[in-house]
Scaffold this motif. Structure first.
Motif, mmCIF file in Angstrom:
data_model
loop_
_atom_site.group_PDB
_atom_site.id
_atom_site.type_symbol
_atom_site.label_atom_id
_atom_site.label_comp_id
_atom_site.label_asym_id
_atom_site.label_seq_id
_atom_site.Cartn_x
_atom_site.Cartn_y
_atom_site.Cartn_z
ATOM 1 N N MET A 1 -5.745 -9.648 -23.980
ATOM 2 C CA MET A 1 -4.710 -10.359 -23.472
ATOM 3 C C MET A 1 -5.011 -11.145 -22.205
ATOM 4 S SD MET A 1 -0.449 -9.333 -23.580
ATOM 5 C CE MET A 1 0.616 -10.717 -23.475
ATOM 6 N N HIS A 2 -4.249 -12.745 -22.312
ATOM 7 C CA HIS A 2 -4.057 -13.480 -21.467
ATOM 8 C C HIS A 2 -6.030 -13.567 -21.254
ATOM 9 C CE1 HIS A 2 -0.233 -13.018 -19.539
ATOM 10 N NE2 HIS A 2 -0.689 -11.207 -19.589
ATOM 11 N N ALA A 3 -6.574 -13.975 -22.626
ATOM 12 C CA ALA A 3 -7.656 -15.129 -22.798
ATOM 13 C C ALA A 3 -7.125 -15.710 -24.102
ATOM 14 C CB ALA A 3 -8.881 -13.774 -23.139
ATOM 15 N N ASP A 4 -8.483 -16.744 -23.532
ATOM 16 C CA ASP A 4 -8.784 -18.006 -24.708
ATOM 17 C C ASP A 4 -9.844 -18.346 -25.236
ATOM 18 O OD1 ASP A 4 -8.450 -20.533 -25.984
ATOM 19 O OD2 ASP A 4 -8.077 -21.864 -24.563
ATOM 20 N N TYR A 5 -10.618 -17.310 -25.906
ATOM 21 C CA TYR A 5 -11.811 -17.434 -26.612
ATOM 22 C C TYR A 5 -12.530 -18.612 -27.345
ATOM 23 C CZ TYR A 5 -12.656 -12.693 -26.049
ATOM 24 O OH TYR A 5 -12.440 -11.614 -25.413
ATOM 25 N N ASP A 6 -13.182 -19.346 -27.163
ATOM 26 C CA ASP A 6 -14.305 -20.966 -27.277
ATOM 27 C C ASP A 6 -14.783 -20.006 -28.807
ATOM 28 O OD1 ASP A 6 -15.035 -22.606 -27.427
ATOM 29 O OD2 ASP A 6 -16.353 -22.660 -25.802
ATOM 30 N N GLY A 7 -15.975 -20.828 -28.941
ATOM 31 C CA GLY A 7 -15.858 -20.958 -30.792
ATOM 32 C C GLY A 7 -16.955 -22.071 -30.675
ATOM 33 N N THR A 8 -17.506 -21.607 -31.216
ATOM 34 C CA THR A 8 -19.182 -22.909 -32.193
ATOM 35 C C THR A 8 -18.060 -23.897 -33.293
ATOM 36 O OG1 THR A 8 -19.884 -21.347 -33.393
ATOM 37 C CG2 THR A 8 -20.996 -22.244 -31.406
ATOM 38 N N SER A 39 -13.938 -14.338 -34.455
ATOM 39 C CA SER A 39 -13.286 -14.208 -33.405
ATOM 40 C C SER A 39 -11.513 -15.580 -33.488
ATOM 41 C CB SER A 39 -13.957 -15.209 -32.392
ATOM 42 O OG SER A 39 -13.331 -16.036 -31.291
ATOM 43 N N TRP A 40 -10.721 -14.502 -32.716
ATOM 44 C CA TRP A 40 -9.549 -15.521 -33.467
ATOM 45 C C TRP A 40 -8.202 -15.971 -31.782
ATOM 46 C CZ3 TRP A 40 -5.739 -12.261 -31.185
ATOM 47 C CH2 TRP A 40 -5.804 -10.863 -30.993
ATOM 48 N N VAL A 41 -7.672 -16.268 -31.835
ATOM 49 C CA VAL A 41 -7.473 -16.907 -30.781
ATOM 50 C C VAL A 41 -5.479 -16.871 -31.602
ATOM 51 C CG1 VAL A 41 -6.698 -18.623 -28.909
ATOM 52 C CG2 VAL A 41 -9.462 -17.907 -29.490
ATOM 53 N N PHE A 42 -5.243 -16.442 -30.427
ATOM 54 C CA PHE A 42 -3.276 -16.632 -31.371
ATOM 55 C C PHE A 42 -2.533 -17.231 -30.263
ATOM 56 C CE2 PHE A 42 0.840 -14.312 -31.977
ATOM 57 C CZ PHE A 42 1.655 -14.473 -32.640
ATOM 58 N N CYS A 43 -2.133 -17.737 -30.140
ATOM 59 C CA CYS A 43 -0.678 -18.216 -29.157
ATOM 60 C C CYS A 43 0.601 -17.574 -29.654
ATOM 61 C CB CYS A 43 -0.388 -19.623 -30.026
ATOM 62 S SG CYS A 43 1.546 -20.433 -28.340
ATOM 63 N N PRO A 44 1.242 -16.457 -28.678
ATOM 64 C CA PRO A 44 2.267 -15.240 -29.288
ATOM 65 C C PRO A 44 3.263 -16.348 -28.402
ATOM 66 C CG PRO A 44 1.348 -14.553 -27.008
ATOM 67 C CD PRO A 44 0.466 -16.025 -27.650
ATOM 68 N N GLU A 45 3.046 -17.409 -27.969
ATOM 69 C CA GLU A 45 5.021 -17.644 -26.915
ATOM 70 C C GLU A 45 5.394 -18.929 -27.419
ATOM 71 O OE1 GLU A 45 5.566 -16.785 -23.540
ATOM 72 O OE2 GLU A 45 4.176 -15.039 -24.141
ATOM 73 N N PRO A 95 1.554 -19.745 -14.951
ATOM 74 C CA PRO A 95 0.742 -18.672 -13.604
ATOM 75 C C PRO A 95 -0.360 -17.935 -14.612
ATOM 76 C CG PRO A 95 2.654 -18.694 -13.467
ATOM 77 C CD PRO A 95 2.023 -19.183 -14.823
ATOM 78 N N MET A 96 -0.288 -17.491 -15.828
ATOM 79 C CA MET A 96 -0.893 -17.194 -16.540
ATOM 80 C C MET A 96 -1.283 -17.442 -18.154
ATOM 81 S SD MET A 96 -1.609 -14.093 -15.340
ATOM 82 C CE MET A 96 -2.340 -12.736 -15.898
ATOM 83 N N VAL A 97 -2.930 -17.507 -18.595
ATOM 84 C CA VAL A 97 -3.155 -17.261 -19.595
ATOM 85 C C VAL A 97 -1.734 -16.910 -20.748
ATOM 86 C CG1 VAL A 97 -5.340 -17.405 -21.775
ATOM 87 C CG2 VAL A 97 -5.566 -18.464 -19.205
ATOM 88 N N HIS A 98 -1.382 -17.192 -21.831
ATOM 89 C CA HIS A 98 -0.819 -16.765 -22.672
ATOM 90 C C HIS A 98 -1.220 -16.734 -23.738
ATOM 91 C CE1 HIS A 98 3.008 -19.951 -20.948
ATOM 92 N NE2 HIS A 98 2.707 -18.276 -20.188
ATOM 93 N N TRP A 99 -2.312 -16.970 -24.312
ATOM 94 C CA TRP A 99 -3.084 -16.833 -26.103
ATOM 95 C C TRP A 99 -3.414 -14.888 -25.573
ATOM 96 C CZ3 TRP A 99 -3.494 -20.558 -29.139
ATOM 97 C CH2 TRP A 99 -3.381 -21.747 -29.054
#
Length: 121
Positions: A1-8, A39-45, A95-99
């Motif tokens: 939680m609170h992470a936004d992973y990059d990707g190629t 790898s996946w990234v989700f927006c819960p907000e 204040p915190m990363v939402h992803w």
């Protein structure tokens, strides 16, 4: 939680509302079902901050490719520093990363079908 992973590369354009999902678990499952996604990234907000021109909203599910999913490349993680939030264009960062992000093991090796430079050593 609170992470936004990059990707190629992104296998799924998360901004497309037809690709939105309800939960991080669904985003992970969607990635597992895609042959090249690891790898996946989700927006819960309601809105998730990213330093780009787009408005990222709840349900976005970005399916990506990491070179090494065991050690993912990270765009942002945890708390944004006050220095980061003071930068032009970042003043509205929370204040915190939402992803929410994660990685999965591929069912087969990801390849673009070409030989590496080591093939001619």
């Amino acid at each position: 939680m609170h992470a936004d992973y990059d990707g190629t590369r992104a296998w799924n354009w998360g901004l497309d509302p037809s690709q939105h999902v309800a939960t991080a678990a669904e985003c992970c499952a969607k990635c597992r079902a895609h042959v090249k996604c690891n790898s996946w990234v989700f927006c819960p907000e309601e809105v998730c901050f990213a330093p780009d021109a787009h408005k990222h909203t709840r349900g976005e599910c970005w399916m990506k490719d990491q070179r090494d999913p065991a050690s993912p490349s990270v765009n942002m993680r945890g708390a944004y520093t006050s220095k980061y939030r003071a930068r032009p264009g970042h003043h509205h960062a929370p204040p915190m990363v939402h992803w929410v992000s994660g990685t999965v093991r591929l069912k087969r090796a990801a390849t673009n079908g070409t030989w590496s430079g080591r093939a001619v050593w």
